[in-house]
Design a protein around this motif. Sequence first.
Motif, PDB file in Angstrom:
ATOM      1  N   ARG A   5      21.995  30.135 -18.665  1.00 12.43           N
ATOM      2  CA  ARG A   5      22.041  31.304 -19.541  1.00 12.43           C
ATOM      3  C   ARG A   5      23.091  31.119 -20.639  1.00 12.43           C
ATOM      4  NH1 ARG A   5      20.550  36.704 -18.774  1.00 12.43           N
ATOM      5  NH2 ARG A   5      19.913  36.182 -16.644  1.00 12.43           N
ATOM      6  N   LEU A   6      24.276  30.634 -20.257  1.00 14.24           N
ATOM      7  CA  LEU A   6      25.340  30.419 -21.240  1.00 14.24           C
ATOM      8  C   LEU A   6      24.930  29.390 -22.286  1.00 14.24           C
ATOM      9  CD1 LEU A   6      28.484  30.359 -18.905  1.00 14.24           C
ATOM     10  CD2 LEU A   6      27.859  32.152 -20.528  1.00 14.24           C
ATOM     11  N   HIS A   7      24.200  28.375 -21.864  1.00 14.04           N
ATOM     12  CA  HIS A   7      23.756  27.337 -22.799  1.00 14.04           C
ATOM     13  C   HIS A   7      22.889  27.920 -23.907  1.00 14.04           C
ATOM     14  CE1 HIS A   7      20.679  24.219 -23.965  1.00 14.04           C
ATOM     15  NE2 HIS A   7      21.800  23.646 -24.350  1.00 14.04           N
ATOM     16  N   THR A   8      22.068  28.897 -23.576  1.00 20.12           N
ATOM     17  CA  THR A   8      21.195  29.498 -24.590  1.00 20.12           C
ATOM     18  C   THR A   8      21.990  30.297 -25.624  1.00 20.12           C
ATOM     19  OG1 THR A   8      20.804  31.516 -23.288  1.00 20.12           O
ATOM     20  CG2 THR A   8      19.318  29.655 -22.912  1.00 20.12           C
ATOM     21  N   HIS A   9      23.210  30.722 -25.268  1.00 21.87           N
ATOM     22  CA  HIS A   9      24.051  31.475 -26.198  1.00 21.87           C
ATOM     23  C   HIS A   9      25.002  30.581 -26.977  1.00 21.87           C
ATOM     24  CE1 HIS A   9      22.739  34.782 -23.562  1.00 21.87           C
ATOM     25  NE2 HIS A   9      23.091  35.611 -24.522  1.00 21.87           N
ATOM     26  N   ALA A  10      25.156  29.337 -26.551  1.00 17.20           N
ATOM     27  CA  ALA A  10      26.134  28.444 -27.160  1.00 17.20           C
ATOM     28  C   ALA A  10      25.666  27.956 -28.525  1.00 17.20           C
ATOM     29  CB  ALA A  10      26.406  27.265 -26.244  1.00 17.20           C
ATOM     30  N   THR A  11      26.596  27.888 -29.474  1.00 15.97           N
ATOM     31  CA  THR A  11      26.286  27.427 -30.834  1.00 15.97           C
ATOM     32  C   THR A  11      27.079  26.183 -31.220  1.00 15.97           C
ATOM     33  OG1 THR A  11      27.973  28.907 -31.747  1.00 15.97           O
ATOM     34  CG2 THR A  11      25.717  29.768 -31.588  1.00 15.97           C
ATOM     35  N   GLY A  12      28.078  25.808 -30.437  1.00 18.93           N
ATOM     36  CA  GLY A  12      28.916  24.664 -30.780  1.00 18.93           C
ATOM     37  C   GLY A  12      28.196  23.337 -30.617  1.00 18.93           C
ATOM     38  N   ASP A  13      28.615  22.348 -31.404  1.00 22.32           N
ATOM     39  CA  ASP A  13      28.053  21.004 -31.273  1.00 22.32           C
ATOM     40  C   ASP A  13      28.447  20.384 -29.931  1.00 22.32           C
ATOM     41  OD1 ASP A  13      26.893  21.062 -33.816  1.00 22.32           O
ATOM     42  OD2 ASP A  13      28.744  20.384 -34.765  1.00 22.32           O
ATOM     43  N   ILE A  14      29.633  20.758 -29.454  1.00 21.11           N
ATOM     44  CA  ILE A  14      30.140  20.250 -28.180  1.00 21.11           C
ATOM     45  C   ILE A  14      30.293  21.403 -27.205  1.00 21.11           C
ATOM     46  CG2 ILE A  14      31.992  18.988 -27.022  1.00 21.11           C
ATOM     47  CD1 ILE A  14      30.445  17.309 -29.072  1.00 21.11           C
ATOM     48  N   LEU A  15      29.799  21.209 -25.982  1.00 21.82           N
ATOM     49  CA  LEU A  15      29.981  22.203 -24.929  1.00 21.82           C
ATOM     50  C   LEU A  15      31.103  21.747 -24.006  1.00 21.82           C
ATOM     51  CD1 LEU A  15      26.257  22.869 -23.870  1.00 21.82           C
ATOM     52  CD2 LEU A  15      27.581  23.973 -25.690  1.00 21.82           C
ATOM     53  N   VAL A  16      32.076  22.617 -23.790  1.00 15.74           N
ATOM     54  CA  VAL A  16      33.168  22.333 -22.855  1.00 15.74           C
ATOM     55  C   VAL A  16      32.981  23.230 -21.638  1.00 15.74           C
ATOM     56  CG1 VAL A  16      35.654  22.458 -22.443  1.00 15.74           C
ATOM     57  CG2 VAL A  16      34.801  21.590 -24.626  1.00 15.74           C
ATOM     58  N   PHE A  17      32.867  22.621 -20.469  1.00 15.48           N
ATOM     59  CA  PHE A  17      32.675  23.363 -19.225  1.00 15.48           C
ATOM     60  C   PHE A  17      33.994  23.411 -18.457  1.00 15.48           C
ATOM     61  CE2 PHE A  17      28.650  21.514 -20.375  1.00 15.48           C
ATOM     62  CZ  PHE A  17      27.708  22.472 -20.072  1.00 15.48           C
TER      63      PHE A  17
END
Length: 390
Positions: free
Chosen positions: A131-143
């Motif tokens: 779900r969070l991935h669908t809201h993410a806009t950054g080129d890089i995802l930090v978990f």
Amino acid sequence: MDSSVMEQVYFVALVGFWVSLALLVLCYALFPITLPFVSEIFKRRHKPQPSGQAFLPTVSILISAYNEEGVIERKIHNILSIDYPKDKLQVLIGDDGSADRTAEIVASYADRGITLVKAPKNAGKAAMLNRLHTHATGDILVFCDANTMFFPNAVRKLVGPFIDKKMGCVCGHLILSDRSGSVLGKGESSYWDLESEMKKFEGALDLLIGGNGALYAIRRELYTELPVKKSVMDDFYITTKILQKGYYSTFVGSAIGTEQTSKESSGEYRRKVRIGRANFNYLLSYLPLLNPFRPLRAYLFFCHKVVRWFSPHIFVLLALCNAILLPKGLFYQVFFGVTVFCVIVGVSRMVPHAYYFLMMNVAMLKGFFLSFTREKSGGWAREARGDDDA
């Protein structure tokens, strides 16, 4: 029993004994000892280097939370103190149906750039990360986890290697401290120090086998949707899929996060059982990493993960073969005696590291058998940690 039959039994036991022993020596001695030399010989010699201008891509920080009111506000303040341009930083905190004040606390920071993503019901970490991935806009995802505290420069350090177009995943350095004083907590802290060293050398090869959910980053377009029907190790699943796609995965020791171990030994044991079960749930999907045409990657995965996951099975086979071979000479009798002594030392908790090693193998074996049983999808099984109510 006929003597010829007994000789066949002895022969099979002999083969099983030495093959089992060789695999365990490879996993727990030869592999970690030789890994620094392997990494020096086979490391990538020509990597893209940063230019004079700082490399600062847009970043989305993803935190999946459930009943984290004891630490979530401290985590938010930790995120707000990160040394990274605020106009390039998106912070998404997912509340997965918490029964406490987690969502309320997160929502109160909306005016400071913290976005609450609330699930209608408790569905589990994997579903929330999707779900969070669908809201993410950054080129890089930090978990990261709610209880992992970043050093101020952690995000800058994590994104640096992405200047290399073939870099798909970067794992940071998680430092575990044991405030609980539990036997398993002490063992876990020491184990993680060794694991971090191994990650460092695998990172030098840009073939890090599995990230750490507390502190890692990937390219957004390389995210693989997590399965939700059975429990999954989200960090391992996501990062290994990146390796399977042909991208690199590395380790940055200067990107540091800190975390506390579990409060109680029983909690740590249950967590290890869940990890074991989740690993075996999707074992078949990881087997492409054993591709013989990518021998270095296959070697790392086999030694670091496959043999370790099956270590309890190998230990049992070794003990059974050893018992059968007792009449065959003094060596097998002494070996059996030493094995029994080591088990007694572990069970008695006289040596914390021995107890941790024993219990973690028991947990892995239990997780293996549980992977064949029906599992309720979704939900969380949160364990008390040393930083709760800190």
